[in-house]
Design a protein around this motif. Structure first.
Motif, PDB file in Angstrom:
ATOM      1  N   VAL A  31       0.835  -1.210   0.000  1.00  0.00           N
ATOM      2  CA  VAL A  31       0.000   0.000   0.000  1.00  0.00           C
ATOM      3  C   VAL A  31       0.863   1.250   0.000  1.00  0.00           C
ATOM      4  O   VAL A  31       0.618   2.212  -0.762  1.00  0.00           O
ATOM      5  CB  VAL A  31      -0.952  -0.014   1.206  1.00  0.00           C
ATOM      6  N   VAL A  32       1.896   1.270   0.861  1.00  0.00           N
ATOM      7  CA  VAL A  32       2.783   2.435   0.918  1.00  0.00           C
ATOM      8  C   VAL A  32       3.495   2.638  -0.411  1.00  0.00           C
ATOM      9  O   VAL A  32       3.647   3.777  -0.899  1.00  0.00           O
ATOM     10  CB  VAL A  32       3.812   2.257   2.060  1.00  0.00           C
ATOM     11  N   ASP A  33       3.906   1.560  -1.050  1.00  0.00           N
ATOM     12  CA  ASP A  33       4.628   1.665  -2.314  1.00  0.00           C
ATOM     13  C   ASP A  33       3.712   2.180  -3.435  1.00  0.00           C
ATOM     14  O   ASP A  33       4.101   3.038  -4.246  1.00  0.00           O
ATOM     15  CB  ASP A  33       5.210   0.307  -2.673  1.00  0.00           C
ATOM     16  N   ASP A  36       2.518   5.866  -2.881  1.00  0.00           N
ATOM     17  CA  ASP A  36       3.651   6.801  -2.818  1.00  0.00           C
ATOM     18  C   ASP A  36       3.574   7.665  -1.550  1.00  0.00           C
ATOM     19  O   ASP A  36       3.724   8.891  -1.576  1.00  0.00           O
ATOM     20  CB  ASP A  36       3.666   7.695  -4.065  1.00  0.00           C
ATOM     21  N   MET A  37       3.310   6.963  -0.413  1.00  0.00           N
ATOM     22  CA  MET A  37       3.179   7.668   0.867  1.00  0.00           C
ATOM     23  C   MET A  37       4.559   7.970   1.447  1.00  0.00           C
ATOM     24  O   MET A  37       5.539   7.280   1.163  1.00  0.00           O
ATOM     25  CB  MET A  37       2.400   6.805   1.864  1.00  0.00           C
ATOM     26  N   SER A  38       4.601   8.983   2.303  1.00  0.00           N
ATOM     27  CA  SER A  38       5.839   9.349   2.980  1.00  0.00           C
ATOM     28  C   SER A  38       5.514   9.767   4.400  1.00  0.00           C
ATOM     29  O   SER A  38       4.477  10.403   4.658  1.00  0.00           O
ATOM     30  CB  SER A  38       6.541  10.494   2.250  1.00  0.00           C
ATOM     31  N   LEU A  39       6.378   9.403   5.326  1.00  0.00           N
ATOM     32  CA  LEU A  39       6.186   9.737   6.741  1.00  0.00           C
ATOM     33  C   LEU A  39       7.436  10.452   7.223  1.00  0.00           C
ATOM     34  O   LEU A  39       8.533   9.888   7.228  1.00  0.00           O
ATOM     35  CB  LEU A  39       5.942   8.475   7.576  1.00  0.00           C
ATOM     36  N   ALA A  40       7.262  11.720   7.610  1.00  0.00           N
ATOM     37  CA  ALA A  40       8.356  12.560   8.099  1.00  0.00           C
ATOM     38  C   ALA A  40       9.495  12.652   7.090  1.00  0.00           C
ATOM     39  O   ALA A  40      10.670  12.640   7.440  1.00  0.00           O
ATOM     40  CB  ALA A  40       8.876  12.030   9.434  1.00  0.00           C
ATOM     41  N   ASP A  43      11.670   8.102   2.426  1.00  0.00           N
ATOM     42  CA  ASP A  43      11.437   7.636   1.063  1.00  0.00           C
ATOM     43  C   ASP A  43      10.361   6.551   1.066  1.00  0.00           C
ATOM     44  O   ASP A  43      10.442   5.600   1.861  1.00  0.00           O
ATOM     45  CB  ASP A  43      12.751   7.085   0.498  1.00  0.00           C
ATOM     46  N   PRO A  44       9.341   6.638   0.216  1.00  0.00           N
ATOM     47  CA  PRO A  44       8.285   5.612   0.187  1.00  0.00           C
ATOM     48  C   PRO A  44       8.812   4.222  -0.131  1.00  0.00           C
ATOM     49  O   PRO A  44       8.327   3.232   0.437  1.00  0.00           O
ATOM     50  CB  PRO A  44       7.346   6.112  -0.919  1.00  0.00           C
ATOM     51  N   GLY A  45       9.807   4.127  -1.031  1.00  0.00           N
ATOM     52  CA  GLY A  45      10.376   2.809  -1.333  1.00  0.00           C
ATOM     53  C   GLY A  45      11.054   2.182  -0.131  1.00  0.00           C
ATOM     54  O   GLY A  45      10.925   0.977   0.123  1.00  0.00           O
ATOM     55  N   THR A  46      11.765   3.013   0.635  1.00  0.00           N
ATOM     56  CA  THR A  46      12.424   2.514   1.847  1.00  0.00           C
ATOM     57  C   THR A  46      11.397   2.050   2.875  1.00  0.00           C
ATOM     58  O   THR A  46      11.570   1.017   3.528  1.00  0.00           O
ATOM     59  CB  THR A  46      13.311   3.614   2.457  1.00  0.00           C
ATOM     60  N   MET A  47      10.322   2.820   3.026  1.00  0.00           N
ATOM     61  CA  MET A  47       9.286   2.429   3.979  1.00  0.00           C
ATOM     62  C   MET A  47       8.619   1.126   3.561  1.00  0.00           C
ATOM     63  O   MET A  47       8.362   0.247   4.402  1.00  0.00           O
ATOM     64  CB  MET A  47       8.234   3.541   4.089  1.00  0.00           C
ATOM     65  N   ALA A  48       8.339   0.983   2.286  1.00  0.00           N
ATOM     66  CA  ALA A  48       7.686  -0.243   1.809  1.00  0.00           C
ATOM     67  C   ALA A  48       8.599  -1.453   1.997  1.00  0.00           C
ATOM     68  O   ALA A  48       8.162  -2.517   2.469  1.00  0.00           O
ATOM     69  CB  ALA A  48       7.314  -0.076   0.338  1.00  0.00           C
ATOM     70  N   THR A  49       9.885  -1.291   1.665  1.00  0.00           N
ATOM     71  CA  THR A  49      10.841  -2.402   1.828  1.00  0.00           C
ATOM     72  C   THR A  49      11.014  -2.766   3.297  1.00  0.00           C
ATOM     73  O   THR A  49      11.075  -3.941   3.656  1.00  0.00           O
ATOM     74  CB  THR A  49      12.202  -2.016   1.213  1.00  0.00           C
ATOM     75  N   SER A  50      11.086  -1.754   4.161  1.00  0.00           N
ATOM     76  CA  SER A  50      11.246  -2.015   5.602  1.00  0.00           C
ATOM     77  C   SER A  50      10.034  -2.756   6.163  1.00  0.00           C
ATOM     78  O   SER A  50      10.171  -3.663   6.992  1.00  0.00           O
ATOM     79  CB  SER A  50      11.438  -0.695   6.358  1.00  0.00           C
ATOM     80  N   LYS A  52       8.017  -4.770   4.518  1.00  0.00           N
ATOM     81  CA  LYS A  52       8.047  -6.154   4.040  1.00  0.00           C
ATOM     82  C   LYS A  52       9.092  -6.979   4.770  1.00  0.00           C
ATOM     83  O   LYS A  52       8.849  -8.127   5.160  1.00  0.00           O
ATOM     84  CB  LYS A  52       8.313  -6.170   2.537  1.00  0.00           C
ATOM     85  N   ILE A  53      10.279  -6.400   4.969  1.00  0.00           N
ATOM     86  CA  ILE A  53      11.341  -7.124   5.680  1.00  0.00           C
ATOM     87  C   ILE A  53      10.921  -7.399   7.121  1.00  0.00           C
ATOM     88  O   ILE A  53      11.137  -8.491   7.658  1.00  0.00           O
ATOM     89  CB  ILE A  53      12.657  -6.322   5.629  1.00  0.00           C
ATOM     90  N   GLY A  54      10.289  -6.397   7.762  1.00  0.00           N
ATOM     91  CA  GLY A  54       9.804  -6.603   9.133  1.00  0.00           C
ATOM     92  C   GLY A  54       8.764  -7.705   9.213  1.00  0.00           C
ATOM     93  O   GLY A  54       8.768  -8.515  10.151  1.00  0.00           O
ATOM     94  N   GLY A  55       7.879  -7.757   8.232  1.00  0.00           N
ATOM     95  CA  GLY A  55       6.877  -8.823   8.210  1.00  0.00           C
ATOM     96  C   GLY A  55       7.496 -10.194   8.059  1.00  0.00           C
ATOM     97  O   GLY A  55       7.100 -11.151   8.746  1.00  0.00           O
ATOM     98  N   VAL A  56       8.504 -10.304   7.184  1.00  0.00           N
ATOM     99  CA  VAL A  56       9.169 -11.599   6.988  1.00  0.00           C
ATOM    100  C   VAL A  56       9.928 -12.012   8.252  1.00  0.00           C
ATOM    101  O   VAL A  56       9.858 -13.177   8.689  1.00  0.00           O
ATOM    102  CB  VAL A  56      10.119 -11.528   5.768  1.00  0.00           C
ATOM    103  N   VAL A  57      10.638 -11.051   8.861  1.00  0.00           N
ATOM    104  CA  VAL A  57      11.423 -11.376  10.069  1.00  0.00           C
ATOM    105  C   VAL A  57      10.510 -11.817  11.205  1.00  0.00           C
ATOM    106  O   VAL A  57      10.755 -12.854  11.858  1.00  0.00           O
ATOM    107  CB  VAL A  57      12.280 -10.158  10.483  1.00  0.00           C
ATOM    108  N   PHE A  58       9.453 -11.062  11.457  1.00  0.00           N
ATOM    109  CA  PHE A  58       8.532 -11.436  12.536  1.00  0.00           C
ATOM    110  C   PHE A  58       7.799 -12.738  12.213  1.00  0.00           C
ATOM    111  O   PHE A  58       7.521 -13.536  13.105  1.00  0.00           O
ATOM    112  CB  PHE A  58       7.532 -10.303  12.803  1.00  0.00           C
TER     113      PHE A  58
END
Length: 197
Positions: A31-33, A36-40, A43-50, A52-58
């Motif tokens: 959704v973030v990707d 094209d959302m941004s928080l503070a 980068d939206p791509g960085t947020m989307a990748t983070s 996904k990685i957090g979901g896989v790790v957890f």
């Protein structure tokens, strides 16, 4: 016994949580990707990748904890080592999630996380370590929980004194008072004889 069904329930719940958390984080990343959302200013791509990685790790973490609970249920033995540490850590994680979920997410999520926490703690408490076997009352090596060591009796002590003085006497032969006196004197020394009549 109640402990085996508890282990099965913990395994099923942790597998379901792993799937839910991984899918939720992956969905949020998509959704973030796309939006094209941004928080503070991030980068939206960085947020989307983070996300996904957090979901896989957890997801992998909860799957490992679920595998530990599944092995406990199959073997019907208490977890030990890394498995016990994983179950303790997942209990702490659910406690923290319950504390943070009370305000933003409501009572329902709080009750679910506290319920999973209670199941994990119940699993850890019902599977106690197996007690060690007590030493047997009879047999075994002397002085190590088995039969007591043999103590030299008077006859054996007399034989030892005779052996030291150089005199040999067959076993079972009576020992007189004079033999006893001579046996107690060092070799080469004549015992004093009383001259009193």
């Amino acid at each position: 016994m109640v402990r085996r069904p508890v282990a099965w329930a913990v395994a099923v719940v942790l597998f379901a949580e792993a799937l839910f958390i991984a899918a939720l984080n992956w969905f949020l990343g998509v959704v973030v990707d796309r939006q094209d959302m941004s928080l503070a200013g991030l980068d939206p791509g960085t947020m989307a990748t983070s996300s996904k990685i957090g979901g896989v790790v957890f997801g992998v973490y909860f799957v490992l904890c679920g595998l530990v609970a599944l092995l406990v249920a199959v073997r019907n033995r208490a977890p030990s080592g890394l498995g016990r540490a994983l179950l303790i850590s997942v209990a702490v994680v659910h406690g923290l999630l319950g504390a943070f979920a009370w305000g933003p997410l409501g009572r329902g999520v709080f009750l679910v996380t506290v319920g999973v926490l209670a199941l994990v703690v119940l699993l850890l408490m019902t599977y106690d370590a197996q007690p060690g076997t007590a030493p047997s009352a009879g047999g075994g090596t002397p002085g190590a929980g088995g039969a007591p060591e043999a103590v030299d009796g008077p006859e054996t002590a007399f034989e030892a004194v005779r052996a030291g003085s150089g005199t040999q006497r067959p076993r079972g032969e009576a020992v007189g008072p004079r033999d006893d006196l001579s046996a107690s004197v060092a070799p080469g020394v004549t015992p004093a004889v009383s001259t009193t009549l």
